[in-house]
Design a protein around this motif. Structure first.
Motif, PDB file in Angstrom:
ATOM      1  N   UNK A  84      -2.128 -10.141   8.364  1.00 18.81           N
ATOM      2  CA  UNK A  84      -2.165 -10.707   7.010  1.00 18.81           C
ATOM      3  C   UNK A  84      -2.076  -9.585   5.984  1.00 18.81           C
ATOM      4  N   UNK A  85      -1.426  -8.470   6.361  1.00 17.67           N
ATOM      5  CA  UNK A  85      -1.298  -7.333   5.460  1.00 17.67           C
ATOM      6  C   UNK A  85      -0.342  -7.657   4.318  1.00 17.67           C
ATOM      7  N   UNK A  86      -0.519  -6.958   3.200  1.00 14.55           N
ATOM      8  CA  UNK A  86       0.385  -7.134   2.072  1.00 14.55           C
ATOM      9  C   UNK A  86       1.715  -6.439   2.309  1.00 14.55           C
ATOM     10  N   UNK A  87       2.698  -6.762   1.486  1.00 12.10           N
ATOM     11  CA  UNK A  87       4.025  -6.176   1.616  1.00 12.10           C
ATOM     12  C   UNK A  87       4.019  -4.723   1.142  1.00 12.10           C
ATOM     13  N   UNK A  88       4.813  -3.903   1.810  1.00 15.17           N
ATOM     14  CA  UNK A  88       4.981  -2.511   1.403  1.00 15.17           C
ATOM     15  C   UNK A  88       6.114  -2.441   0.393  1.00 15.17           C
ATOM     16  N   UNK A  89       5.839  -1.897  -0.788  1.00 20.92           N
ATOM     17  CA  UNK A  89       6.852  -1.835  -1.846  1.00 20.92           C
ATOM     18  C   UNK A  89       6.998  -0.413  -2.355  1.00 20.92           C
ATOM     19  N   UNK A  90       8.092  -0.153  -3.050  1.00 26.12           N
ATOM     20  CA  UNK A  90       8.333   1.174  -3.614  1.00 26.12           C
ATOM     21  C   UNK A  90       7.357   1.424  -4.763  1.00 26.12           C
ATOM     22  N   UNK A  91       6.806   2.641  -4.864  1.00 20.61           N
ATOM     23  CA  UNK A  91       5.888   2.943  -5.964  1.00 20.61           C
ATOM     24  C   UNK A  91       6.642   3.129  -7.278  1.00 20.61           C
ATOM     25  N   UNK A  92       5.936   3.064  -8.380  1.00 14.56           N
ATOM     26  CA  UNK A  92       6.530   3.334  -9.679  1.00 14.56           C
ATOM     27  C   UNK A  92       6.358   4.795 -10.061  1.00 14.56           C
ATOM     28  N   UNK A  93       7.022   5.214 -11.104  1.00 14.70           N
ATOM     29  CA  UNK A  93       6.906   6.576 -11.635  1.00 14.70           C
ATOM     30  C   UNK A  93       7.151   7.626 -10.554  1.00 14.70           C
ATOM     31  N   UNK A  94       8.336   7.596  -9.978  1.00 12.96           N
ATOM     32  CA  UNK A  94       8.707   8.506  -8.893  1.00 12.96           C
ATOM     33  C   UNK A  94       9.622   9.610  -9.407  1.00 12.96           C
ATOM     34  N   UNK A  95       9.349  10.843  -9.004  1.00 14.77           N
ATOM     35  CA  UNK A  95      10.249  11.962  -9.279  1.00 14.77           C
ATOM     36  C   UNK A  95      11.091  12.200  -8.043  1.00 14.77           C
ATOM     37  N   UNK A  96      12.383  11.953  -8.158  1.00 12.99           N
ATOM     38  CA  UNK A  96      13.260  12.054  -7.002  1.00 12.99           C
ATOM     39  C   UNK A  96      13.765  13.477  -6.776  1.00 12.99           C
ATOM     40  N   UNK A  97      13.923  13.816  -5.504  1.00 13.89           N
ATOM     41  CA  UNK A  97      14.514  15.088  -5.120  1.00 13.89           C
ATOM     42  C   UNK A  97      16.023  14.887  -4.989  1.00 13.89           C
ATOM     43  N   UNK A  98      16.789  15.678  -5.723  1.00 17.21           N
ATOM     44  CA  UNK A  98      18.248  15.629  -5.598  1.00 17.21           C
ATOM     45  C   UNK A  98      18.636  16.550  -4.447  1.00 17.21           C
ATOM     46  N   UNK A  99      18.772  15.971  -3.275  1.00 11.17           N
ATOM     47  CA  UNK A  99      19.000  16.765  -2.072  1.00 11.17           C
ATOM     48  C   UNK A  99      20.316  17.529  -2.147  1.00 11.17           C
ATOM     49  N   UNK A 100      21.349  16.918  -2.728  1.00 10.41           N
ATOM     50  CA  UNK A 100      22.650  17.586  -2.834  1.00 10.41           C
ATOM     51  C   UNK A 100      22.527  18.891  -3.629  1.00 10.41           C
ATOM     52  N   UNK A 101      21.870  18.835  -4.792  1.00 12.34           N
ATOM     53  CA  UNK A 101      21.698  20.032  -5.608  1.00 12.34           C
ATOM     54  C   UNK A 101      20.796  21.052  -4.915  1.00 12.34           C
ATOM     55  N   UNK A 102      19.752  20.555  -4.240  1.00 12.13           N
ATOM     56  CA  UNK A 102      18.830  21.457  -3.553  1.00 12.13           C
ATOM     57  C   UNK A 102      19.545  22.232  -2.459  1.00 12.13           C
TER      58      UNK A 102
END
Length: 356
Positions: free
Chosen positions: A330-348
């Motif tokens: 009866x667990x809740x759904x897993x959802x994406x968090x808000x206020x995320x800083x994304x890593x640009x893997x291509x630039x990295x």
């Protein structure tokens, strides 16, 4: 301390892997009057993932005597760290999976959203989510640095030398905020790893979905053998079942079942598995293990095992090392968090002379 840790690890392999077996199943109703205890428990395990969401929580909570025994040969700083991590509820790992349909009905290529949360000493240390193919992570860096004996200023001065495109994610991570990698970037990284062929990175990639499904089927089969053929199951009433058997026999069954999974974990090697096998071989044939499983509303709800029973009393101080596993559909759904800083893997990667 090393010998004690190794023995605990062997016990954990047996106890926790049997726990994993229980976490994968549930019954559609009661145990059924015609089933004996072994059949009732087997029925609960075989009905896999019937809900749209499932949570598995594992707690390791040694008592004061056990903590003192574990710290007997440790320096004061290490002893204090261990005491802080194991106090106030111990170390708790919670895994949650959710989908828009029953987990058991997911087809190859259809992956649930998952979350892994780590708490120790009453403090939340790490939260990782995989949602829609994207990866998100948040860490309690002040606590990690405190345990490592490092200051935030020292680490920040080193991080300032990182590529400019990586500064924002690093600052977010140090501030205890969410950082993420997009689904597209993760897919490109996987493709790049595959293109590396037999290199270390390529060899550590996860198996395909179909291979993973076959692997899980094999694990379930062997763990069922450990629970049924090589163990005695007793109905204690009120949904409680006691499982008992020889430590070495059950441990060997379990190790055989999880070896394919251990081999697929990056950094794991045949030598690591051989050490576990040697540890089991050193266990006297007379040593027994006993643990309890609870069924509630036709589902496996909890498993408890005291790992101290794998150890001589001289190494436990008369203490206990209980593992408590709880399961819920009866667990809740897993959802994406808000206020995320994304890593640009291509630039990295470009900054390091690489590219996707």
């Amino acid at each position: 301390m090393r010998a004690l840790t190794m023995t605990i690890a062997v016990g954990a392999v047996a106890g926790l892997s049997l726990t994993a077996c229980s976490s994968s199943g549930s019954t559609g109703g009661g145990t059924g009057g015609s089933k004996n205890p072994t059949e009732a428990l087997a029925a609960a395990v075989h009905n896999i993932n019937s809900g749209n969401a499932e949570a598995f929580q594992l707690s390791l909570k040694p008592d004061d005597a056990m903590i003192a025994a574990m710290n007997k040969d440790s320096d004061p700083q290490s002893a204090q760290i261990a005491k802080s991590l194991f106090s106030n509820g111990g170390i708790v790992v919670k895994f949650t999976a959710s989908s828009d349909k029953p987990l058991k009905d997911l087809k190859p290529g259809e992956n649930p959203n998952v979350e892994l949360d780590l708490t120790a000493g009453g403090t939340d240390f790490l939260d990782i989510r995989m949602v829609g193919g994207a990866l998100y992570a948040k860490a309690n860096m002040p606590q990690f640095l405190q345990l490592a004996g490092k200051s935030a200023s020292d680490v920040n001065s080193q991080l300032s030398q990182a590529p400019a495109d990586f500064q924002a994610p690093l600052q977010a991570l140090m501030a205890g905020k969410w950082v993420g990698v997009s689904a597209a970037d993760l897919k490109n990284l996987e493709q790049m790893a595959q293109n590396l062929g037999n290199s270390d990175l390529g060899s550590s990639t996860a198996p395909s979905t179909s291979a993973g499904t076959q692997m899980l089927a094999g694990i379930e089969s062997n763990l069922m053998k450990a629970l049924t053929q090589d163990a005695t199951v007793t109905d204690k009433g009120s949904g409680q079942y006691e499982v008992s058997g020889k430590v070495k026999v059950i441990g060997q069954d379990v190790l055989q079942a999880i070896t394919p999974t251990l081999s697929a974990v990056p950094g794991k090697s045949k030598a690591d598995i051989d050490k576990l096998r040697q540890g089991l071989n050193s266990v006297p044939d007379s040593e027994n293990v006993t643990f309890n499983v609870w069924l509630k509303s036709g589902q496996i709800s909890e498993l408890q095992v005291d790992l101290a029973q794998f150890l001589p009393s001289s190494q436990t101080g008369g203490g206990h090392l209980p593992v408590d596993a709880k399961f819920s559909q009866t667990a809740g759904s897993v959802s994406a968090p808000g206020d995320v800083t994304n890593v640009d893997v291509q630039k990295l990667l470009s900054s390091f002379g690489q590219g996707l």
